[in-house]
Enzyme design. Structure first.
Site, mmCIF file in Angstrom:
data_model
loop_
_atom_site.group_PDB
_atom_site.id
_atom_site.type_symbol
_atom_site.label_atom_id
_atom_site.label_comp_id
_atom_site.label_asym_id
_atom_site.label_seq_id
_atom_site.Cartn_x
_atom_site.Cartn_y
_atom_site.Cartn_z
ATOM 1 C CD GLU A 41 -2.663 1.334 2.272
ATOM 2 O OE1 GLU A 41 -2.596 0.388 3.308
ATOM 3 O OE2 GLU A 41 -3.489 2.353 2.448
ATOM 4 N NE ARG A 267 4.349 -8.281 10.935
ATOM 5 C CZ ARG A 267 3.810 -7.143 9.819
ATOM 6 N NH1 ARG A 267 2.803 -7.475 8.958
ATOM 7 N NH2 ARG A 267 4.135 -6.107 9.692
ATOM 8 C CE LYS A 277 2.867 0.036 4.838
ATOM 9 N NZ LYS A 277 2.320 -0.179 3.694
#
Ligand code: ATP
Ligand code: MG
Length: 572
Positions: A41, A267, A277
């Site tokens: 994104e 992850r 982020k």
């Protein structure tokens, strides 16, 4: 099927995802195709966690002669920006991957996605819900209690269609209505309790401007984007495990071109930093760092500026592998990979970070000698350079002690050391500032017989120290970076202590040394080039602030490798 695929699935699989793909190919699932995608994104810069996903997706495409798309998952206009799109592309390219024309934007599918939503409504599988955000949350239930059906759940299809069209044309305020999938309010999986798939949001989109005031939610847009692009294996991180039934439900409910398989993996978490982020943006916004590309940031842009190599990052991703269990990887392992790569590739140079002036009393004042210094001790193909030597030098102030204990083998009054690539010198006396008592310079004598660093009489010295010639050396600024956080797991520890994670920012993560001296050959060091400063560490010419007459170096990593020691211990 191509011979490449046959070769690939005869290779042993190195992780559980490749094992699944190998089986799929054997069964000729997806017609023997392998198509992956990396779907960032554009609401921030990429971090080292994304590198894991990039290496995995592009790596699989390469291994199975498949394809890997870059898709910007830009369905939530708040926070998304073209700056991030450009930065993400630069980072993926820098890591060493290419995607030719396989570059896509979920926002290009908005019309198609809208069409799919209409299809769902017409099939009685989606409805416009007019409960408030608050009410929707209340009706949702909990892990232990089933949810309650919305009073709008059985609203006639025509009414939902009409309202949804008017949501699009901008007739209603934000939050007045949402579109929800009609699944199961009693499902044990909360994700399946009539999830919202569209909402009204009057925020201009960085690509579609104000064409749209309704935007699809991630769960709706992602599976359909995968399907539109003919993705075969949709790899994502573990937190989406509960979303997989919804991913499959949507694709089953609609007539889509193909049904990709979602596979989750753990992850990457790294000690002494944060990997989200949102948190990274907070560090930038609150001024804890100079920006997304600050050399202390775990972003690819930051690591690039710091001097990390793409090879080292790829080697790191290879070593951590892919698994299904969450863990925190030790920052030392990343640093070890960086060292391993730089040890091979970085030319050596001499630099003095905290200079102490040395005068060689018996060396002629007007004389300069040139010594050949190998650029790499183990690799003669890297050539050599000359370093000038003269009567006045600088050495590292920590290489001298006036009252030296016995075990201090470096320079001290009456003691002799070797100057790297040059002569033996012996310290004769210390000159101090009369007022402050601080050491101003030290006076030494050199032994002309030891040129090149060996004594013909066979006498030995215990230490070799680095140096630069004072009149020839260049001034430089050196930025010493340390870990960004003082806590190994700032996110978790902040939660435990009920504080903000920024409370754990390491106040000493940057030390700027402004009066360093480096050997003159570094005058031609290009921005971004990397060196090993002998006995100190690896350094990179800063790509933003360094100029020919104002050199700035970033410390990439120290020489000391505690990871190698830990690994050694584990082996024995
Ligand atoms: P963040 O939590 O940092 O905001 P994100 O998942 O929201 O990350 P995206 O831009 O949506 O960021 O991520 C793009 C891809 O990178 C996704 O497929 C995501 O699963 C993957 N990814 C993100 N963070 C990590 C990580 N720490 N380790 C491995 N893959 C990751
Ligand atoms: Mg995301």
């Amino acid at each position: 099927m191509s011979s490449g695929n046959e070769k690939a699935y005869n290779k042993p699989s190195t992780d559980f995802i490749r094992a699944i793909i190998t089986e799929d190919l054997k069964a000729n699932k997806h017609d023997g195709r392998v198509a992956t995608r990396f779907p960032p994104e554009p609401n921030g810069y990429l971090h080292i966690g994304h590198a894991k996903s990039i290496c995995l997706n592009f790596g699989i495409a390469a291994d199975y002669e498949g394809t890997c798309n870059v898709r910007f998952d830009d369905t939530d206009p708040s926070g998304e920006d073209l700056e991030y799109v450009d930065a993400i592309k630069a980072d993926v390219r820098w890591l060493g991957f290419a995607w030719a024309d396989r570059e896509f934007f979920a926002s290009d599918y908005f019309e198609q996605l809208y069409g799919y939503a209409i299809q769902l409504i017409k099939a009685g599988k989606a409805y416009v819900c007019t409960l408030s955000t608050e009410e929707i949350r209340e009706y949702r239930g909990t892990l232990t209690e089933p949810g309650k059906e919305s009073p709008y759940r059985n609203r006639p299809i025509e009414e939902s269609l009409n309202l949804f069209e008017r949501m699009r044309t901008g007739e209603f305020a934000d939050g007045a209505h949402v579109l929800r999938a009609r699944i199961d309010m009693a499902s044990p999986n909360l994700t399946m309790r009539d999830p919202i798939i569209y909402r009204i949001k009057r925020v201009p989109h960085y690509r579609t401007g104000d064409t749209w005031c309704i935007y699809p939610m991630y769960d709706f847009a992602h599976c359909l984007s995968d399907s539109i692009e003919g993705i075969t294996h949709s790899l994502c991180t573990l937190e989406f495990e509960n979303n997989r039934p919804l991913y499959d439900w949507i694709l089953d409910a609609l007539k889509t071109p193909c049904h990709p398989q979602q596979i989750e993996f753990a992850r990457l978490n790294l000690s002494y930093t944060v990997m989200s982020k949102r948190m990274l943006a907070e560090l930038v916004d609150k001024g804890h760092v100079t920006g997304w590309a600050d050399p202390r940031m775990p972003t690819l842009a930051g690591m690039r500026r710091r001097g990390y190599t793409p090879d080292a990052i790829r080697a790191f991703c290879e070593r951590i592998g892919v698994a299904k269990r969450d863990s925190v990887v030790d920052m030392e392992l990343l640093e070890h990979c960086v060292r391993e790569d730089l040890n091979q590739g970085a030319p050596r140079a001499m630099a003095v970070l905290r200079p102490l002036r040395v005068v060689i009393d018996n060396y002629p004042e007007d004389r300069t000698e040139e010594f050949a210094a190998p650029n790499h001790p183990q690799d003669p193909t890297m050539g050599s350079r000359t370093v000038p030597f003269s009567r006045e030098l600088y050495i590292e102030s920590e290489d001298f002690l006036e009252d030296a204990p016995k075990k201090f083998f470096r320079l001290a009054p009456g003691r002799e050391v070797r100057l790297r690539n040059a002569y033996f010198i012996q310290c004769e006396r210390v000159v101090k500032d009369e007022r402050t008592g601080e050491i101003r310079e030290i006076h030494c004598t050199y032994d002309p017989e030891t040129r090149g660093g060996y004594a013909p009489d066979g006498r030995k010295v215990k230490a070799t120290i680095h140096w630069v010639s004072a009149p020839h050396a260049l001034e430089a600024e050196v930025r010493i970076y340390d870990r960004l956080f003082a806590a190994a797991n700032p996110g978790a520890e902040a939660e435990k202590a009920d504080t903000d994670f920024t409370a754990f920012v390491n106040p000493d993560s940057l030390e700027t040394l402004t009066s360093c001296r480096v050997e003159p050959s570094l005058a031609k060091a290009a921005p971004g080039s990397r060196y090993q400063f002998e006995r100190i560490g690896y350094f990179c010419v800063d790509s933003v602030d360094s100029f020919k007459d104002k050199l700035v170096f970033n410390r990439i990593v120290t020489l000391r490798d505690t990871w190698a020691k830990i690994a050694e211990k584990d082996d024995t």
